[in-house]
Scaffold this motif. Structure first.
Motif, mmCIF file in Angstrom:
data_model
loop_
_atom_site.group_PDB
_atom_site.id
_atom_site.type_symbol
_atom_site.label_atom_id
_atom_site.label_comp_id
_atom_site.label_asym_id
_atom_site.label_seq_id
_atom_site.Cartn_x
_atom_site.Cartn_y
_atom_site.Cartn_z
ATOM 1 N N GLU A 263 -12.447 5.244 -2.457
ATOM 2 C CA GLU A 263 -11.533 5.798 -1.447
ATOM 3 C C GLU A 263 -10.596 4.723 -0.896
ATOM 4 N N ILE A 264 -11.101 3.526 -0.715
ATOM 5 C CA ILE A 264 -10.264 2.453 -0.182
ATOM 6 C C ILE A 264 -9.177 2.090 -1.183
ATOM 7 N N ASP A 265 -9.494 2.117 -2.465
ATOM 8 C CA ASP A 265 -8.472 1.883 -3.488
ATOM 9 C C ASP A 265 -7.345 2.905 -3.349
ATOM 10 N N ARG A 266 -7.701 4.173 -3.228
ATOM 11 C CA ARG A 266 -6.699 5.235 -3.051
ATOM 12 C C ARG A 266 -5.870 4.996 -1.787
ATOM 13 N N HIS A 267 -6.568 4.686 -0.713
ATOM 14 C CA HIS A 267 -5.927 4.475 0.584
ATOM 15 C C HIS A 267 -4.962 3.284 0.547
ATOM 16 N N TYR A 268 -5.430 2.147 0.047
ATOM 17 C CA TYR A 268 -4.571 0.966 -0.016
ATOM 18 C C TYR A 268 -3.392 1.191 -0.965
ATOM 19 N N GLY A 269 -3.634 1.871 -2.075
ATOM 20 C CA GLY A 269 -2.548 2.162 -3.009
ATOM 21 C C GLY A 269 -1.445 2.988 -2.357
ATOM 22 N N ALA A 270 -1.836 3.993 -1.578
ATOM 23 C CA ALA A 270 -0.854 4.825 -0.872
ATOM 24 C C ALA A 270 -0.088 4.003 0.161
ATOM 25 N N GLN A 271 -0.765 3.085 0.826
ATOM 26 C CA GLN A 271 -0.086 2.234 1.808
ATOM 27 C C GLN A 271 0.945 1.338 1.142
ATOM 28 N N VAL A 272 0.577 0.704 0.050
ATOM 29 C CA VAL A 272 1.509 -0.184 -0.651
ATOM 30 C C VAL A 272 2.732 0.602 -1.104
ATOM 31 N N THR A 273 2.509 1.799 -1.634
ATOM 32 C CA THR A 273 3.627 2.649 -2.055
ATOM 33 C C THR A 273 4.497 3.018 -0.857
ATOM 34 N N GLY A 274 3.875 3.387 0.244
ATOM 35 C CA GLY A 274 4.616 3.764 1.445
ATOM 36 C C GLY A 274 5.411 2.618 2.051
ATOM 37 N N LEU A 275 4.895 1.412 1.941
ATOM 38 C CA LEU A 275 5.587 0.250 2.491
ATOM 39 C C LEU A 275 6.823 -0.112 1.674
ATOM 40 N N GLY A 276 6.749 0.078 0.375
ATOM 41 C CA GLY A 276 7.866 -0.327 -0.477
ATOM 42 C C GLY A 276 8.197 -1.784 -0.227
ATOM 43 N N ALA A 277 9.478 -2.075 -0.044
ATOM 44 C CA ALA A 277 9.922 -3.447 0.209
ATOM 45 C C ALA A 277 10.042 -3.743 1.702
ATOM 46 N N GLU A 278 9.668 -2.782 2.539
ATOM 47 C CA GLU A 278 9.849 -2.906 3.992
ATOM 48 C C GLU A 278 9.065 -4.065 4.615
ATOM 49 N N GLU A 279 7.836 -4.291 4.170
ATOM 50 C CA GLU A 279 6.950 -5.314 4.738
ATOM 51 C C GLU A 279 6.296 -6.087 3.599
ATOM 52 N N PRO A 280 7.020 -7.001 2.968
ATOM 53 C CA PRO A 280 6.468 -7.660 1.773
ATOM 54 C C PRO A 280 5.179 -8.437 2.022
ATOM 55 N N ASP A 281 5.048 -9.099 3.168
ATOM 56 C CA ASP A 281 3.825 -9.863 3.436
ATOM 57 C C ASP A 281 2.626 -8.941 3.619
ATOM 58 N N LEU A 282 2.819 -7.881 4.393
ATOM 59 C CA LEU A 282 1.735 -6.922 4.605
ATOM 60 C C LEU A 282 1.362 -6.253 3.292
ATOM 61 N N SER A 283 2.344 -5.871 2.523
ATOM 62 C CA SER A 283 2.107 -5.237 1.233
ATOM 63 C C SER A 283 1.329 -6.163 0.296
ATOM 64 N N ALA A 284 1.682 -7.435 0.280
ATOM 65 C CA ALA A 284 0.982 -8.400 -0.575
ATOM 66 C C ALA A 284 -0.475 -8.564 -0.133
ATOM 67 N N THR A 285 -0.702 -8.598 1.169
ATOM 68 C CA THR A 285 -2.071 -8.722 1.682
ATOM 69 C C THR A 285 -2.892 -7.503 1.301
ATOM 70 N N ILE A 286 -2.333 -6.325 1.512
ATOM 71 C CA ILE A 286 -3.052 -5.097 1.175
ATOM 72 C C ILE A 286 -3.323 -5.047 -0.328
ATOM 73 N N SER A 287 -2.357 -5.422 -1.140
ATOM 74 C CA SER A 287 -2.550 -5.430 -2.599
ATOM 75 C C SER A 287 -3.666 -6.392 -3.008
ATOM 76 N N ARG A 288 -3.716 -7.558 -2.379
ATOM 77 C CA ARG A 288 -4.763 -8.532 -2.693
ATOM 78 C C ARG A 288 -6.132 -7.980 -2.300
ATOM 79 N N PHE A 289 -6.212 -7.375 -1.129
ATOM 80 C CA PHE A 289 -7.477 -6.801 -0.687
ATOM 81 C C PHE A 289 -7.873 -5.622 -1.580
ATOM 82 N N GLN A 290 -6.892 -4.836 -2.009
ATOM 83 C CA GLN A 290 -7.168 -3.709 -2.899
ATOM 84 C C GLN A 290 -7.825 -4.211 -4.184
ATOM 85 N N SER A 291 -7.324 -5.308 -4.731
ATOM 86 C CA SER A 291 -7.914 -5.890 -5.943
ATOM 87 C C SER A 291 -9.364 -6.296 -5.710
ATOM 88 N N GLU A 292 -9.640 -6.887 -4.563
ATOM 89 C CA GLU A 292 -11.001 -7.307 -4.252
ATOM 90 C C GLU A 292 -11.915 -6.100 -4.038
#
Length: 187
Positions: A118-147
């Motif tokens: 579920e967290i994978d789904r949730h983080y994936g939707a957040q990264v998509t929703g952020l787009g290029a708007e918040e690159p640092d936040l998006s990168a952090t969420i993507s890194r955590f999603q991988s973990e």
């Protein structure tokens, strides 16, 4: 960037566009990471350190604790309030972890696999929703999603899907995660 350069590129957001709710994202992510640390705490309280799964759980708990520290810092930096449900997640997370560990080490791993799916789904939707708007936040969420995906894969490799009643247990935990996410965004 000058005003002319911005005007030439056009605004990143226009009235009527759906804007990501950054505060809500950070609030729910912090609550989720807090809940994950509590689940692992409950599992380790039951399993102790003598079960083979304990070392894996302790390693995943340490990563979740780092994720939690990161979101705690973001909340302070951005002035985001925590969810009012934090005391509920404290008890519910620990109880879920302890209950699944009491069932068996495999059920504890099934819990991890379900939550991380579920967290994978949730983080994936957040990264998509952020787009290029918040690159640092998006990168952090993507890194955590991988973990989190590593945690899911570890749990599956450790027999999560072989647990008696896995489909039912997984479905119930995943539904609980979706409910917790929805509530923590708003409350």
């Amino acid at each position: 960037m000058t005003g002319t350069e911005i005007a030439a590129k056009g605004p990143r957001w226009r009235p009527g566009d759906e804007r990501p709710d950054i505060a809500s994202m950070i609030r729910v992510d912090q609550a989720g990471e807090y809940g994950a640390t509590r689940i692992y705490c409950g599992q380790l309280a039951v399993l102790g350190s003598h079960k083979p799964a304990s070392g894996l759980i302790a390693r995943m708990q340490a990563q979740e604790a780092q994720h939690l520290r990161t979101f705690d810092e973001m909340m302070v930096e951005r002035g985001v309030r925590p969810t009012l449900l934090q005391p509920v997640w404290r008890v519910a997370g620990h109880a879920l972890g302890a209950a699944t560990a009491l069932m068996s080490p495999g059920a504890a791993m099934a819990c991890t696999a379900a939550v991380e799916t579920e967290i994978d789904r949730h983080y994936g939707a957040q990264v998509t929703g952020l787009g290029a708007e918040e690159p640092d936040l998006s990168a952090t969420i993507s890194r955590f999603q991988s973990e989190e995906l590593e945690h899911r894969d570890t749990a599956i490799a450790s027999g999560a899907e072989d647990t008696l009643g896995y489909p039912l247990l997984s479905a119930a935990i995943r539904a609980g995660c979706r409910l917790a996410i929805a509530l923590s965004k708003r409350i």
